[in-house]
Design an enzyme around this catalytic site. Structure first.
Site, PDB file in Angstrom:
ATOM      1  N   ASP A  74      -8.694   8.043   0.058  1.00 33.67           N
ATOM      2  CA  ASP A  74      -8.037   7.674   1.316  1.00 33.67           C
ATOM      3  C   ASP A  74      -6.531   7.722   1.163  1.00 33.67           C
ATOM      4  O   ASP A  74      -5.962   7.092   0.262  1.00 33.67           O
ATOM      5  CB  ASP A  74      -8.446   6.239   1.706  1.00 33.67           C
ATOM      6  CG  ASP A  74      -7.739   5.797   2.970  1.00 33.67           C
ATOM      7  OD1 ASP A  74      -8.179   6.218   4.052  1.00 33.67           O
ATOM      8  OD2 ASP A  74      -6.725   5.070   2.891  1.00 33.67           O
ATOM      9  N   TYR A 102       2.069   6.860   3.780  1.00 33.76           N
ATOM     10  CA  TYR A 102       2.230   6.327   2.428  1.00 33.76           C
ATOM     11  C   TYR A 102       3.300   7.105   1.656  1.00 33.76           C
ATOM     12  O   TYR A 102       3.151   8.294   1.389  1.00 33.76           O
ATOM     13  CB  TYR A 102       0.897   6.338   1.662  1.00 33.76           C
ATOM     14  CG  TYR A 102      -0.217   5.559   2.338  1.00 33.76           C
ATOM     15  CD1 TYR A 102       0.057   4.596   3.317  1.00 33.76           C
ATOM     16  CD2 TYR A 102      -1.543   5.772   2.015  1.00 33.76           C
ATOM     17  CE1 TYR A 102      -0.953   3.890   3.948  1.00 33.76           C
ATOM     18  CE2 TYR A 102      -2.568   5.061   2.633  1.00 33.76           C
ATOM     19  CZ  TYR A 102      -2.257   4.124   3.605  1.00 33.76           C
ATOM     20  OH  TYR A 102      -3.269   3.423   4.226  1.00 33.76           O
TER      21      TYR A 102
HETATM   22  N1  NAP Z   1      -5.742   1.731   7.534  1.00 34.12           N
HETATM   23  C1  NAP Z   1      -4.833   0.856   7.179  1.00 34.12           C
HETATM   24  O1  NAP Z   1      -4.078   0.329   8.010  1.00 34.12           O
HETATM   25  C2  NAP Z   1      -4.725   0.469   5.738  1.00 34.12           C
HETATM   26  C3  NAP Z   1      -3.968  -0.657   5.370  1.00 34.12           C
HETATM   27  C4  NAP Z   1      -3.921  -1.006   4.032  1.00 34.12           C
HETATM   28  C5  NAP Z   1      -4.582  -0.235   3.075  1.00 34.12           C
HETATM   29  N2  NAP Z   1      -5.272   0.889   3.452  1.00 34.12           N
HETATM   30  C6  NAP Z   1      -5.961   1.743   2.457  1.00 34.12           C
HETATM   31  O2  NAP Z   1      -6.816   0.932   1.673  1.00 34.12           O
HETATM   32  C7  NAP Z   1      -6.458   1.053   0.306  1.00 34.12           C
HETATM   33  C8  NAP Z   1      -6.711  -0.237  -0.444  1.00 34.12           C
HETATM   34  O3  NAP Z   1      -5.946  -1.291   0.072  1.00 34.12           O
HETATM   35  P1  NAP Z   1      -4.637  -1.874  -0.660  1.00 34.12           P
HETATM   36  O4  NAP Z   1      -4.051  -0.863  -1.547  1.00 34.12           O
HETATM   37  O5  NAP Z   1      -3.814  -2.441   0.434  1.00 34.12           O
HETATM   38  O6  NAP Z   1      -5.181  -3.124  -1.467  1.00 34.12           O
HETATM   39  P2  NAP Z   1      -6.340  -3.394  -2.541  1.00 34.12           P
HETATM   40  O7  NAP Z   1      -7.112  -2.193  -2.851  1.00 34.12           O
HETATM   41  O8  NAP Z   1      -7.049  -4.607  -2.066  1.00 34.12           O
HETATM   42  O9  NAP Z   1      -5.479  -3.851  -3.802  1.00 34.12           O
HETATM   43  C9  NAP Z   1      -4.717  -2.981  -4.586  1.00 34.12           C
HETATM   44  C10 NAP Z   1      -4.109  -3.807  -5.703  1.00 34.12           C
HETATM   45  O10 NAP Z   1      -5.165  -4.367  -6.492  1.00 34.12           O
HETATM   46  C11 NAP Z   1      -4.982  -3.999  -7.859  1.00 34.12           C
HETATM   47  N3  NAP Z   1      -6.297  -3.756  -8.452  1.00 34.12           N
HETATM   48  C12 NAP Z   1      -7.164  -2.755  -8.187  1.00 34.12           C
HETATM   49  N4  NAP Z   1      -8.261  -2.872  -8.957  1.00 34.12           N
HETATM   50  C13 NAP Z   1      -8.077  -3.961  -9.721  1.00 34.12           C
HETATM   51  C14 NAP Z   1      -8.847  -4.588 -10.727  1.00 34.12           C
HETATM   52  N5  NAP Z   1     -10.037  -4.115 -11.094  1.00 34.12           N
HETATM   53  N6  NAP Z   1      -8.351  -5.706 -11.307  1.00 34.12           N
HETATM   54  C15 NAP Z   1      -7.148  -6.206 -10.959  1.00 34.12           C
HETATM   55  N7  NAP Z   1      -6.360  -5.653 -10.003  1.00 34.12           N
HETATM   56  C16 NAP Z   1      -6.829  -4.535  -9.404  1.00 34.12           C
HETATM   57  C17 NAP Z   1      -4.129  -2.751  -7.859  1.00 34.12           C
HETATM   58  O11 NAP Z   1      -3.408  -2.697  -9.051  1.00 34.12           O
HETATM   59  P3  NAP Z   1      -3.023  -1.329  -9.799  1.00 34.12           P
HETATM   60  O12 NAP Z   1      -2.496  -0.396  -8.761  1.00 34.12           O
HETATM   61  O13 NAP Z   1      -2.046  -1.771 -10.806  1.00 34.12           O
HETATM   62  O14 NAP Z   1      -4.299  -0.792 -10.427  1.00 34.12           O
HETATM   63  C18 NAP Z   1      -3.253  -2.992  -6.645  1.00 34.12           C
HETATM   64  O15 NAP Z   1      -2.152  -3.804  -7.011  1.00 34.12           O
HETATM   65  C19 NAP Z   1      -4.973   1.449   0.365  1.00 34.12           C
HETATM   66  O16 NAP Z   1      -4.500   1.922  -0.857  1.00 34.12           O
HETATM   67  C20 NAP Z   1      -5.008   2.427   1.486  1.00 34.12           C
HETATM   68  O17 NAP Z   1      -5.521   3.682   1.049  1.00 34.12           O
HETATM   69  C21 NAP Z   1      -5.368   1.228   4.779  1.00 34.12           C
END
Ligand code: NAP
Length: 277
Positions: free
Chosen positions: A51, A56
């Site tokens: 995704d 981004y």
């Molecule tokens: N449609 C929308 O409006 C929208 C909004 C927000 C997000 N998104 C999408 O959804 C994706 C995921 O959401 P997000 O990036 O906001 O948050 P998330 O996936 O909930 O959290 C990402 C964070 O968690 C850490 N992490 C991942 N796996 C881990 C583990 N096993 N143990 C400890 N920490 C861990 C990552 O660290 P590291 O990077 O250091 O591994 C990063 O700091 C986004 O990247 C994006 O593609 C979409």
């Protein structure tokens, strides 16, 4: 390795229930190689839904994705998003061309409206459908649309997904939105499934994790993935996190685990407005 669960979209495409997010990638040149290699490790482990979005890193995340999927494009299900400010007929076509160029591909598998802005949904959907006819995108969907917004989509059209904020600390969609999507047979894509890391120190989550010999992130992901029609897209930029998340794909939570998590993170008792990050 056990065959992990897939989710079938309305158009019949089967996608992995656990994908990879990319928000924040491409912003720091010093981290780029690690991000590419983490995404590749995820692909090797079957997390082949990636995704991303034009937003981004102002396109830089799409360039990281391009590098990660180089040479294996056909094995990957690419999701990208158009900003609401580009969601009119001309803007969608132009934004899609930009994403295709940065992603170094000839098609996006699923193209989403990032959130609802001032452009009528009908115009955006028409633009999406014309991109489908041209072959630039295989399908379209929406993001951050609540129940009422879904009702405003043109009749006779159906998004392939609604990508929304859903995790243990954001359970609002369980009342209203998830049931509605289920009625419409639209799988939900849960973003920020570990609440960007903020969830991970929570005592109840740590206790359930300890009982499983697992990590809090794994339990948070297994909890989202307990629904058969929900896809989770955690973002991880290290191999260790990727491997940890991959293992959560096959984890089952017991009724006792779920009850303990319900006590700590109570389910909604009424409609709450859809939250966004
Ligand atoms: N449609 C929308 O409006 C929208 C909004 C927000 C997000 N998104 C999408 O959804 C994706 C995921 O959401 P997000 O990036 O906001 O948050 P998330 O996936 O909930 O959290 C990402 C964070 O968690 C850490 N992490 C991942 N796996 C881990 C583990 N096993 N143990 C400890 N920490 C861990 C990552 O660290 P590291 O990077 O250091 O591994 C990063 O700091 C986004 O990247 C994006 O593609 C979409």
């Amino acid at each position: 390795m056990v065959d992990p669960r897939t989710v079938v979209l309305p158009n019949g495409a089967a996608v992995p229930a656990l994908g990879q997010g990319t928000w924040g990638m491409g912003e720091d040149p010093g981290r780029r190689a690690a991000e590419v290699s983490a995404l590749r490790a995820g692909l090797d482990l079957g997390m082949t839904l990636v995704d991303t979005a034009e937003m981004y890193g102002d396109g830089a995340a799409e360039e990281v994705v391009a590098e990660a999927v180089a040479g294996r494009r056909d094995d990957v299900f690419l999701v990208s998003k158009v900003l609401p400010s580009h969601a009119d007929a001309r803007g969608v076509a132009q934004a899609c061309r930009g994403s295709l160029r940065r992603l170094r591909t000839d098609r996006i598998d699923l193209y989403l409206l990032h959130w609802r802005g001032s452009v009528p949904l009908e115009e955006t959907v028409e633009a999406f459908e014309s991109l489908v006819r041209e072959g630039a995108i295989r399908s379209w969907g929406v993001s951050n649309l609540d129940v009422d917004d879904l009702a405003d989509l043109p009749p006779e059209t159906r998004p392939q997904t609604d990508q929304v904020l859903y995790n243990l600390s954001r359970r609002g969609p369980e009342y209203g939105l998830l049931p509605r999507c289920r009625e419409l047979s639209i799988p939900v894509m849960a973003y920020s499934p570990v609440e960007q890391g903020r969830l991970l120190g929570h005592t109840a989550l740590r206790e359930v994790a300890a009982a499983h010999g697992a990590t809090p992130a794994q339990i948070a992901l297994a909890w989202v993935l307990r629904h058969e029609d929900v896809i989770a897209i955690p973002k991880a930029s290290s191999r260790a996190h990727i491997e940890e998340n991959r293992a959560a794909w096959e984890m089952d939570l017991s009724a006792e685990d779920l009850a303990a998590l319900d006590r700590a993170f109570p389910p909604p008792e009424g409609k709450r407005p859809l939250e966004m990050l």
